[in-house]
Design a protein around this motif. Structure first.
Motif, PDB file in Angstrom:
ATOM      1  N   LEU A   1       0.833  -1.205   0.000  1.00  0.00           N
ATOM      2  CA  LEU A   1       0.000   0.000   0.000  1.00  0.00           C
ATOM      3  C   LEU A   1       0.865   1.252   0.000  1.00  0.00           C
ATOM      4  CD1 LEU A   1      -2.637   1.525   0.166  1.00  0.00           C
ATOM      5  CD2 LEU A   1      -2.677   1.107   2.632  1.00  0.00           C
ATOM      6  N   LEU A   2       1.907   1.279   0.838  1.00  0.00           N
ATOM      7  CA  LEU A   2       2.784   2.451   0.856  1.00  0.00           C
ATOM      8  C   LEU A   2       3.456   2.644  -0.499  1.00  0.00           C
ATOM      9  CD1 LEU A   2       3.712   4.552   3.074  1.00  0.00           C
ATOM     10  CD2 LEU A   2       5.872   3.298   3.057  1.00  0.00           C
ATOM     11  N   ARG A   3       3.879   1.551  -1.121  1.00  0.00           N
ATOM     12  CA  ARG A   3       4.526   1.645  -2.436  1.00  0.00           C
ATOM     13  C   ARG A   3       3.539   2.108  -3.507  1.00  0.00           C
ATOM     14  NH1 ARG A   3       7.388  -3.377  -4.330  1.00  0.00           N
ATOM     15  NH2 ARG A   3       8.437  -1.853  -5.701  1.00  0.00           N
ATOM     16  N   ALA A   4       2.279   1.743  -3.375  1.00  0.00           N
ATOM     17  CA  ALA A   4       1.275   2.244  -4.315  1.00  0.00           C
ATOM     18  C   ALA A   4       1.080   3.746  -4.121  1.00  0.00           C
ATOM     19  CB  ALA A   4      -0.038   1.496  -4.126  1.00  0.00           C
ATOM     20  N   LEU A   5       1.036   4.179  -2.866  1.00  0.00           N
ATOM     21  CA  LEU A   5       0.847   5.600  -2.590  1.00  0.00           C
ATOM     22  C   LEU A   5       1.978   6.447  -3.153  1.00  0.00           C
ATOM     23  CD1 LEU A   5      -0.351   5.455   1.138  1.00  0.00           C
ATOM     24  CD2 LEU A   5      -1.764   5.749  -0.903  1.00  0.00           C
ATOM     25  N   THR A   6       3.180   5.882  -3.217  1.00  0.00           N
ATOM     26  CA  THR A   6       4.337   6.628  -3.710  1.00  0.00           C
ATOM     27  C   THR A   6       4.655   6.318  -5.169  1.00  0.00           C
ATOM     28  OG1 THR A   6       5.841   4.924  -2.854  1.00  0.00           O
ATOM     29  CG2 THR A   6       5.357   6.793  -1.430  1.00  0.00           C
ATOM     30  N   GLY A   7       3.837   5.474  -5.810  1.00  0.00           N
ATOM     31  CA  GLY A   7       4.034   5.179  -7.225  1.00  0.00           C
ATOM     32  C   GLY A   7       5.149   4.196  -7.511  1.00  0.00           C
ATOM     33  N   ASP A   8       5.592   3.439  -6.506  1.00  0.00           N
ATOM     34  CA  ASP A   8       6.684   2.488  -6.695  1.00  0.00           C
ATOM     35  C   ASP A   8       6.198   1.100  -7.091  1.00  0.00           C
ATOM     36  OD1 ASP A   8       8.733   4.304  -6.130  1.00  0.00           O
ATOM     37  OD2 ASP A   8       8.435   4.062  -3.974  1.00  0.00           O
ATOM     38  N   VAL A   9       4.906   0.915  -7.198  1.00  0.00           N
ATOM     39  CA  VAL A   9       4.335  -0.328  -7.703  1.00  0.00           C
ATOM     40  C   VAL A   9       3.096   0.038  -8.514  1.00  0.00           C
ATOM     41  CG1 VAL A   9       2.855  -0.739  -5.688  1.00  0.00           C
ATOM     42  CG2 VAL A   9       3.613  -2.670  -7.064  1.00  0.00           C
ATOM     43  N   GLY A  10       2.866  -0.692  -9.581  1.00  0.00           N
ATOM     44  CA  GLY A  10       1.703  -0.411 -10.410  1.00  0.00           C
ATOM     45  C   GLY A  10       0.399  -0.724  -9.680  1.00  0.00           C
ATOM     46  N   PHE A  11      -0.606   0.092  -9.914  1.00  0.00           N
ATOM     47  CA  PHE A  11      -1.877  -0.098  -9.224  1.00  0.00           C
ATOM     48  C   PHE A  11      -3.015   0.463 -10.051  1.00  0.00           C
ATOM     49  CE2 PHE A  11      -0.479   4.116  -8.053  1.00  0.00           C
ATOM     50  CZ  PHE A  11      -1.638   4.871  -8.023  1.00  0.00           C
ATOM     51  N   ARG A  12      -4.221   0.029  -9.717  1.00  0.00           N
ATOM     52  CA  ARG A  12      -5.438   0.628 -10.259  1.00  0.00           C
ATOM     53  C   ARG A  12      -6.054   1.476  -9.156  1.00  0.00           C
ATOM     54  NH1 ARG A  12      -9.189  -3.934 -12.640  1.00  0.00           N
ATOM     55  NH2 ARG A  12     -10.444  -2.071 -13.074  1.00  0.00           N
ATOM     56  N   GLY A  13      -6.702   2.570  -9.546  1.00  0.00           N
ATOM     57  CA  GLY A  13      -7.255   3.505  -8.586  1.00  0.00           C
ATOM     58  C   GLY A  13      -6.604   4.862  -8.761  1.00  0.00           C
ATOM     59  N   ARG A  14      -6.736   5.692  -7.732  1.00  0.00           N
ATOM     60  CA  ARG A  14      -6.192   7.044  -7.840  1.00  0.00           C
ATOM     61  C   ARG A  14      -5.623   7.486  -6.501  1.00  0.00           C
ATOM     62  NH1 ARG A  14      -9.471  12.420  -9.828  1.00  0.00           N
ATOM     63  NH2 ARG A  14     -10.788  11.863  -8.048  1.00  0.00           N
ATOM     64  N   VAL A  15      -4.506   8.188  -6.569  1.00  0.00           N
ATOM     65  CA  VAL A  15      -3.894   8.797  -5.384  1.00  0.00           C
ATOM     66  C   VAL A  15      -3.778  10.292  -5.617  1.00  0.00           C
ATOM     67  CG1 VAL A  15      -1.839   8.923  -3.916  1.00  0.00           C
ATOM     68  CG2 VAL A  15      -2.594   6.707  -4.826  1.00  0.00           C
ATOM     69  N   ARG A  16      -4.339  11.063  -4.712  1.00  0.00           N
ATOM     70  CA  ARG A  16      -4.249  12.525  -4.792  1.00  0.00           C
ATOM     71  C   ARG A  16      -3.475  13.051  -3.596  1.00  0.00           C
ATOM     72  NH1 ARG A  16      -9.366  14.933  -4.352  1.00  0.00           N
ATOM     73  NH2 ARG A  16     -10.349  12.962  -3.768  1.00  0.00           N
ATOM     74  N   LEU A  17      -2.545  13.938  -3.860  1.00  0.00           N
ATOM     75  CA  LEU A  17      -1.722  14.537  -2.824  1.00  0.00           C
ATOM     76  C   LEU A  17      -1.884  16.049  -2.880  1.00  0.00           C
ATOM     77  CD1 LEU A  17       0.359  13.779  -0.615  1.00  0.00           C
ATOM     78  CD2 LEU A  17       2.152  14.168  -2.316  1.00  0.00           C
ATOM     79  N   ASN A  18      -2.332  16.633  -1.781  1.00  0.00           N
ATOM     80  CA  ASN A  18      -2.602  18.074  -1.730  1.00  0.00           C
ATOM     81  C   ASN A  18      -3.561  18.500  -2.838  1.00  0.00           C
ATOM     82  OD1 ASN A  18      -0.775  18.132   0.376  1.00  0.00           O
ATOM     83  ND2 ASN A  18       0.893  18.995  -0.826  1.00  0.00           N
ATOM     84  N   GLY A  19      -4.532  17.633  -3.128  1.00  0.00           N
ATOM     85  CA  GLY A  19      -5.548  17.964  -4.114  1.00  0.00           C
ATOM     86  C   GLY A  19      -5.170  17.691  -5.552  1.00  0.00           C
TER      87      GLY A  19
ATOM     88  N   GLU B   1      11.749  21.474   5.292  1.00  0.00           N
ATOM     89  CA  GLU B   1      10.683  22.357   5.761  1.00  0.00           C
ATOM     90  C   GLU B   1       9.337  21.671   5.532  1.00  0.00           C
ATOM     91  OE1 GLU B   1      11.188  24.993   7.417  1.00  0.00           O
ATOM     92  OE2 GLU B   1      13.332  25.229   7.051  1.00  0.00           O
ATOM     93  N   PRO B   2       8.566  21.399   6.573  1.00  0.00           N
ATOM     94  CA  PRO B   2       7.293  20.683   6.391  1.00  0.00           C
ATOM     95  C   PRO B   2       6.260  21.438   5.570  1.00  0.00           C
ATOM     96  CG  PRO B   2       8.031  20.587   8.676  1.00  0.00           C
ATOM     97  CD  PRO B   2       8.890  21.592   7.992  1.00  0.00           C
ATOM     98  N   VAL B   3       6.375  22.755   5.520  1.00  0.00           N
ATOM     99  CA  VAL B   3       5.447  23.575   4.733  1.00  0.00           C
ATOM    100  C   VAL B   3       6.266  24.590   3.953  1.00  0.00           C
ATOM    101  CG1 VAL B   3       3.487  25.163   4.767  1.00  0.00           C
ATOM    102  CG2 VAL B   3       3.622  23.313   6.459  1.00  0.00           C
ATOM    103  N   VAL B   4       6.037  24.676   2.652  1.00  0.00           N
ATOM    104  CA  VAL B   4       6.723  25.640   1.799  1.00  0.00           C
ATOM    105  C   VAL B   4       5.673  26.424   1.018  1.00  0.00           C
ATOM    106  CG1 VAL B   4       8.304  25.960  -0.143  1.00  0.00           C
ATOM    107  CG2 VAL B   4       8.799  24.227   1.594  1.00  0.00           C
ATOM    108  N   ASP B   5       5.674  27.736   1.182  1.00  0.00           N
ATOM    109  CA  ASP B   5       4.700  28.606   0.509  1.00  0.00           C
ATOM    110  C   ASP B   5       3.269  28.148   0.768  1.00  0.00           C
ATOM    111  OD1 ASP B   5       6.766  30.146  -0.586  1.00  0.00           O
ATOM    112  OD2 ASP B   5       6.916  28.863  -2.356  1.00  0.00           O
ATOM    113  N   GLY B   6       3.026  27.725   1.985  1.00  0.00           N
ATOM    114  CA  GLY B   6       1.682  27.317   2.376  1.00  0.00           C
ATOM    115  C   GLY B   6       1.282  25.918   1.947  1.00  0.00           C
ATOM    116  N   VAL B   7       2.182  25.201   1.289  1.00  0.00           N
ATOM    117  CA  VAL B   7       1.878  23.848   0.793  1.00  0.00           C
ATOM    118  C   VAL B   7       2.564  22.816   1.691  1.00  0.00           C
ATOM    119  CG1 VAL B   7       2.073  22.248  -1.143  1.00  0.00           C
ATOM    120  CG2 VAL B   7       1.688  24.690  -1.565  1.00  0.00           C
ATOM    121  N   PRO B   8       1.807  21.896   2.291  1.00  0.00           N
ATOM    122  CA  PRO B   8       2.421  20.877   3.147  1.00  0.00           C
ATOM    123  C   PRO B   8       3.218  19.872   2.333  1.00  0.00           C
ATOM    124  CG  PRO B   8       0.085  20.449   2.916  1.00  0.00           C
ATOM    125  CD  PRO B   8       0.336  21.778   2.263  1.00  0.00           C
TER     126      PRO B   8
END
Length: 262
Positions: A43-61, A150-157
């Motif tokens: 699951l972590l590898r799918a979230l980071t794109g390191d394994v092929g998957f079906r579905g969608r992952v959105r990060l910061n919209g 920096e955990p936040v840069v220009d207001g983006v986490p």
């Protein structure tokens, strides 16, 4: 926010993940737990794109499939379970690799600061291959930290994705890593980590994803998810949450200031 929608992974002919839908929030630590083979790392590898998957992952919209590699590198740092190096790099050189993808790539001071954060500052000139497994793990964590210092840069986490970051560490350094995760989230970043230790999970997690046989069987706070019944179903053995061992039984439970889930 990180949003995973209907994530499915098939490796060979085996279905490994079965329609995972979950979310994690910036400013929080999300921990993925579950027994061996439950699909945590996949699951972590799918979230980071390191394994092929079906579905969608959105990060910061934003849909991660629509982002360039350099855009993703600027948004999140990824620590895999193991990292192998074929060439004789020094510790400082390994950590500096994280700066090549960083927003603050010109800040050489971050190498020393990251090494200090993982208690490896005195090893900067040592060859990486000469270190113990636990020391190498801390160097790799420092490499990831400089990438998203920096955990936040220009207001983006920004985000940390960590796969078993404490697996080869002693108790003191486990607590150090837990503190780094907690601090990153408290300063506005997001953390998603796989952990095996349920006690450490209870200390650090704001949100828990419980995996079992490739399915997400629970998500929510520590007290909502890590119940006697849910853990017994997932791990296949009797577990009691928050109970002392029988009279005379010895145990040691690490303590961290500001732990969650109490």
């Amino acid at each position: 926010m990180l949003v995973a929608e209907d994530i499915r992974v098939v490796l060979g002919k085996a279905a490994v993940l079965h329609g995972i839908t979950a979310e994690a929030h910036a400013g929080e630590v999300t921990v993925i737990v579950g027994p061996n083979g439950s699909g945590k790392t996949t699951l972590l590898r799918a979230l980071t794109g390191d394994v092929g998957f079906r579905g969608r992952v959105r990060l910061n919209g934003r849909d991660c499939s629509e982002l360039q590699a350099w855009e993703l590198a600027a948004l999140r740092g990824v620590l895999p379970q193991a990292s192998a190096l074929a060439f004789p790099f020094t510790v400082a050189e390994v950590v500096r690799l994280g700066l090549t993808a960083a927003v603050h790539a010109d800040r050489g001071d971050l190498v020393a600061r990251a090494l200090a954060a993982v208690d490896m500052l005195g090893f900067a000139a040592r060859l990486y291959q000469e270190l113990s497994g636990g020391q190498q793990a801390r160097v790799q964590l420092a490499r990831v930290l400089v990438q998203v210092w920096e955990p936040v840069v220009d207001g983006v986490p920004r985000w940390l994705f960590l796969d078993e970051p404490v697996a080869s560490l002693d108790i003191a350094h486990q607590l150090d890593v837990i503190g780094l995760m907690r601090g990153f989230a408290e300063r506005g970043g997001g953390v998603v980590s796989v952990l095996h230790d349920l006690n450490l999970t209870a200390m650090v997690a704001d949100r828990v994803w419980l995996m079992d046989q490739g399915r997400l069987t629970g998500q929510g706070s520590v007290t909502q998810v890590l119940t006697d019944e849910a853990l017994e179903r997932a791990y296949g053995c009797r577990l009691r949450v928050g109970c002392l061992p029988p009279a005379g039984g010895w145990f040691a439970l690490p303590q961290a200031v500001g732990g969650q889930g109490t």
